[in-house]
Design a protein around this motif. Sequence first.
Motif, mmCIF file in Angstrom:
data_model
loop_
_atom_site.group_PDB
_atom_site.id
_atom_site.type_symbol
_atom_site.label_atom_id
_atom_site.label_comp_id
_atom_site.label_asym_id
_atom_site.label_seq_id
_atom_site.Cartn_x
_atom_site.Cartn_y
_atom_site.Cartn_z
ATOM 1 N N ARG A 86 0.824 -1.202 0.000
ATOM 2 C CA ARG A 86 0.000 0.000 0.000
ATOM 3 C C ARG A 86 0.861 1.255 0.000
ATOM 4 N N GLU A 87 1.937 1.243 0.809
ATOM 5 C CA GLU A 87 2.836 2.398 0.853
ATOM 6 C C GLU A 87 3.331 2.733 -0.549
ATOM 7 N N LEU A 88 3.779 1.706 -1.245
ATOM 8 C CA LEU A 88 4.327 1.925 -2.591
ATOM 9 C C LEU A 88 3.257 2.459 -3.538
ATOM 10 N N MET A 89 2.095 1.824 -3.507
ATOM 11 C CA MET A 89 1.058 2.213 -4.471
ATOM 12 C C MET A 89 0.520 3.602 -4.189
ATOM 13 N N LEU A 90 0.493 3.964 -2.897
ATOM 14 C CA LEU A 90 -0.020 5.283 -2.535
ATOM 15 C C LEU A 90 1.010 6.370 -2.779
ATOM 16 N N VAL A 141 8.659 -10.985 -19.705
ATOM 17 C CA VAL A 141 7.910 -12.224 -19.967
ATOM 18 C C VAL A 141 7.052 -12.128 -21.231
ATOM 19 N N GLY A 142 7.144 -11.015 -21.941
ATOM 20 C CA GLY A 142 6.410 -10.896 -23.197
ATOM 21 C C GLY A 142 4.913 -10.690 -23.016
ATOM 22 N N CYS A 143 4.572 -9.940 -21.964
ATOM 23 C CA CYS A 143 3.154 -9.686 -21.685
ATOM 24 C C CYS A 143 2.746 -8.358 -22.302
ATOM 25 N N HIS A 144 1.601 -8.343 -22.986
ATOM 26 C CA HIS A 144 1.135 -7.097 -23.592
ATOM 27 C C HIS A 144 -0.106 -6.536 -22.920
ATOM 28 N N HIS A 145 -0.608 -7.278 -21.964
ATOM 29 C CA HIS A 145 -1.705 -6.726 -21.160
ATOM 30 C C HIS A 145 -1.533 -7.211 -19.730
ATOM 31 N N GLY A 146 -1.070 -6.312 -18.899
ATOM 32 C CA GLY A 146 -0.846 -6.684 -17.508
ATOM 33 C C GLY A 146 -2.019 -6.269 -16.640
ATOM 34 N N TYR A 147 -2.267 -7.051 -15.603
ATOM 35 C CA TYR A 147 -3.348 -6.720 -14.666
ATOM 36 C C TYR A 147 -2.771 -6.504 -13.279
ATOM 37 N N ILE A 148 -3.356 -5.538 -12.600
ATOM 38 C CA ILE A 148 -3.004 -5.339 -11.197
ATOM 39 C C ILE A 148 -4.224 -5.743 -10.397
ATOM 40 N N TYR A 149 -4.108 -6.846 -9.691
ATOM 41 C CA TYR A 149 -5.240 -7.326 -8.899
ATOM 42 C C TYR A 149 -5.083 -6.739 -7.509
ATOM 43 N N ILE A 150 -5.931 -5.764 -7.207
ATOM 44 C CA ILE A 150 -5.723 -5.020 -5.966
ATOM 45 C C ILE A 150 -6.840 -5.268 -4.963
ATOM 46 N N ARG A 151 -6.457 -5.322 -3.726
ATOM 47 C CA ARG A 151 -7.405 -5.494 -2.624
ATOM 48 C C ARG A 151 -8.534 -4.482 -2.744
ATOM 49 N N GLY A 152 -9.763 -4.960 -2.683
ATOM 50 C CA GLY A 152 -10.928 -4.109 -2.935
ATOM 51 C C GLY A 152 -11.095 -2.956 -1.968
ATOM 52 N N GLU A 153 -10.596 -3.139 -0.746
ATOM 53 C CA GLU A 153 -10.778 -2.077 0.257
ATOM 54 C C GLU A 153 -9.759 -0.952 0.100
ATOM 55 N N TYR A 154 -8.794 -1.127 -0.765
ATOM 56 C CA TYR A 154 -7.730 -0.132 -0.915
ATOM 57 C C TYR A 154 -8.162 1.014 -1.824
ATOM 58 N N PHE A 155 -9.218 1.722 -1.439
ATOM 59 C CA PHE A 155 -9.733 2.765 -2.348
ATOM 60 C C PHE A 155 -8.692 3.806 -2.722
ATOM 61 N N PRO A 156 -7.981 4.399 -1.734
ATOM 62 C CA PRO A 156 -7.002 5.435 -2.133
ATOM 63 C C PRO A 156 -5.903 4.869 -3.041
ATOM 64 N N ALA A 157 -5.482 3.628 -2.782
ATOM 65 C CA ALA A 157 -4.421 3.055 -3.620
ATOM 66 C C ALA A 157 -4.937 2.789 -5.034
#
Lengths: 543, 419
Positions: B95-99, B116-132
């Motif tokens: 959270r510190e980093l993302m905020l 790794v040759g990825c062209h669409h990355g996803y960030i799966y983030i904890r739902g309660e982390y609204f500010p992040a």
Amino acid sequence: MPVFHIDDQPVEFEPGEKILSAALRNGKKIPHYCYHPGMSIVATCRMCVVEIVDLGNGRPAPKLQTACSVDAADGMKVETMNKKVEEGRKLVNEFLLINHPLDCPICDQSGECTLQDYSFEYGSGKSEMDYSKRVYGWRNIGTFVSLERNRCIQCSRCDRFTREITGTNEFGMFNRGHELTVDTYTDRPMTNKFQGNMADICPVGAITEKEFRFKRRVWKLKKNRSICTGCSTGCNVTIEHDRNEVFRLKPHENQNVNKWWMCDEGRLSYRIMNERKTRINSPLGRVGQNLQDISWEEAYRAIAERIIEMAPKENEVIALTDTHASNEELFLLKKLLKDGFLSDNVFCPLPKWEQIESEFFINTLITTDKSPNRAGALALKIKGDAKNVGVKNLIDRKLKMAIILGCPFEKENDFHQKIKQTQLVIHIGAYHNCWSDIADVVLPGQNYSEKKGTFTNKLQQVQTTDIAVQALRRSRPEWQILAELGQALGYKFDFNNVNQVFGAMSEEIKAFSGLSFDQIGDKGIKLTKTFKDNGMKLVKETT
Amino acid sequence: MVEETLVLFKNIRKPEYSKTLEGYKKAGGFQTLKKVFGMKPEKVIQTVKDSGIRGRGGAGFPTGLKWSFMQKGSSKPSYLIANADESEPGTCKDRELMLKDPHLFLEGMMIGCYAVGCHHGYIYIRGEYFPAIKSLNTAIEELYADGLLGQDPMGSDFHLDLTVHSGAGAYICGEESALLDSLEGKRGQPRVKPPFPAISGFNGCPTSVNNVETLAYMPFILGDGGVDAFKSFGPENNSGTHLVSLSGHINNPGVYELRMDVSMRDIIYEIGGGIRNGKKLKGVIPGGSSSSVMTADEVDVLYNFDELANIDTMLGSSAMMVFDEDTDVVKLLLRITKFYAHESCGQCTPCREGTHWSRNIIRDFLKGNGSDEKLKRLDRVGGNMLGTTLCALGDAAALPIQSFVKKFPNDFRKYYAKK
Ligand SMILES: Cc1cc2nc3c(=O)[nH]c(=O)nc-3n(C[C@H](O)[C@H](O)[C@H](O)COP(=O)(O)O)c2cc1C
Ligand code: SF4
Ligand code: SF4
Ligand code: SF4
Ligand code: FES
């Protein structure tokens, strides 16, 4: 095939096969709940643990492994009966029981419940769980099955069934942790046509068949292998019965025909096996308006006398049959007309039928042809067409006699009227119907659960029914009636059993040539010469 | 005197730092990505391997090795997914980093995607982390506006999209395979492994799931800092700094960036300023609530992967929860076990039944219904979840139970011995 060892016994496996699958295929039992060979592997019940003492590379696996999810490997050594494994099973079974209602005495599954079986083997006589158990209310989940959630062990087979097998996604897992449970979505009861299979695959008494509930303890049931005659697929079944009453049909695995499944309508076809009201109990002869009980001898004698008297010619005879008759019955009927009257006038209804195409195998099972032996009739070249033109052409001529097998052309009133006017109508069948109403002689046959016979399904695979229950005392199997009729008329029709009839058929009919009754066995056997059924229409599944 | 070593927090610790793209660039940001675009992906992976970095999500798996497992030449697309679900009790570093420095993490993620040759990355983030969530989305918008995301950033012929996907509040969705199910829109439940995500992950495609902090090291490892500097921050096999979430009865709780050769005692007394109100230390949960508890006299070890594994506990997510002499250990264990009972997905038998059952037993002690027999039973029921489940949540529930019973038996006895 590569080989690995289970409890020091060599076992062959196919590359990529799991330990449990290879074990079961080779008759080696490993307790399990969530694994089902027809569905995806989830490895969640944890009951199938085994110890891998050698992974095939000389090293052991670090802890007990689930046999359902680990690939067998060349040189692998697996132990399934040692102390450690037993402890592993014990702990899982204890966990499964702490919230289980233990209501075996009132549970239909009792006697065929794997939880019960394994608890007997691995359970403890006393519980250490002294808190109140998890309790759920009753839910209406479908027309065909009933759910008692408190008995559920959360193995998710039912959930995977509607996802992976029917593709209807009607049933699933809800909540999580200790409250994880199964249910339908949005309070909607299921409507898929295969719900009974969910009762079969549910390892406990959580999902049971409504039709069978509370009717009989399962250990009283005797089982005979047979096939479902509800449609032209011929799903393999066991007929389960007690004291001469059939209680249910259960699917029997046959990878070539129905895999592990059958449809609910097919299951209900057991009802007709117990039907007594419309059964023909004795040979009957017409005296004026009424049918009267006569003896078999009287019946055959009367028929023979009338036929000699009438001396009907080739085109004065007709035989009508349905495609519920077995291959042997159709063959003998045909032979009777040929040998006796040089006649080829054997007809059956051959309506068009539909075969569904679906990405879900199970949906391809049910066909619109609700008879088990259309393909047999075609193989035997019984005449017929979708519009019954053949019968219509013949029936308007001067017919002297008709033999009716079963209940063909039920809705063709015109046929009934015209046949009624002939001088001799013989009806052979198990049940009274429009034909026995107009027959001069009625000969009582038997239903599928009472006699042996072979049937050719839509895949042109020959399969057998077997004798499950005792037939009515004065009935005889139709093949025997036809053979005796032939003899009464003085032909060489000395067949003493179905095997002999089948033998004669394989000699005379090309499609069956080279096949013998004993060859058919458990899995069925393809016709020697297959053909295209022009009455079949492939239709895409509508969703 | 022990001090922070600033790799990830080098910007954050500057009071004047602005976390905007402009601010990040001014602090030297995106230089490494530019350099990386000039490297072969294999070379990037090799460098990461050489750095010895181990994943910071809890399992400590070598990141370079994980990336090298990604199926090459597959006809399917590859995916890299940042695990920002951060739900392990005591852990609050991602959270510190993302905020406070979202671009640092995003640059790291972009380097990973390239590797790794990825062209669409996803960030799966904890739902309660609204500010992040907001902070990340703002940063990603800036990147698109700047041309760093999308087609051909910085003249490379690479293209990349990033999407933030928020979870719905389930701890289990931090487990990588449950995360993938959840991301696919299914019920989040761990999958059977093998196949591992590198072979069949998101939508059945080769996938690498990496913790936010792990990815945030990439600009340093591949950039100015380099492999040698990274390795110098800790003993062999424990390279780099790590973000330590320090909480509990401590004077200076917070997230600190430390080398891997600092002793736990120093972290508690120097970084953390000692125990609150001058109390005595009773014990420490060293690596998030899933790790085995340590007593006060065990804290003279270096706070890193191998040292903690040596004494049968683990570094986990580097979340240290310190508790003082007044702590009711039984209540503490009840709190932890309730968490696992609540968060178990329930699919496998030992975890579903065992977490709830042991919670009930612990509660019995607090109600005055304890006994020697129950203490044994608690240990047995807890132990029956260890190594018997599909995912590591079963172990995570078992380890605290077994270690609390073993290390603080008198705290349990106190509840029933009086009678
Ligand atoms: C129950 C459970 C919860 C987890 N939660 C998280 C989490 O919140 N964040 C995380 O990064 N990893 C979590 N993990 C670890 C992940 O499965 C995975 O190992 C990690 O994301 C890999 O990243 P890394 O290699 O960078 O450590 C969890 C694992 C388990 C078993
Ligand atoms: S209802 Fe039966 S099949 Fe479904 S999860 Fe429960 S035990 Fe398994
Ligand atoms: S699909 Fe046909 S043969 Fe199979 S069970 Fe149903 S009715 Fe019987
Ligand atoms: S260990 Fe627990 S959380 Fe993990 S899969 Fe099993 S039930 Fe779910
Ligand atoms: S059968 Fe293997 S875990 Fe259930």
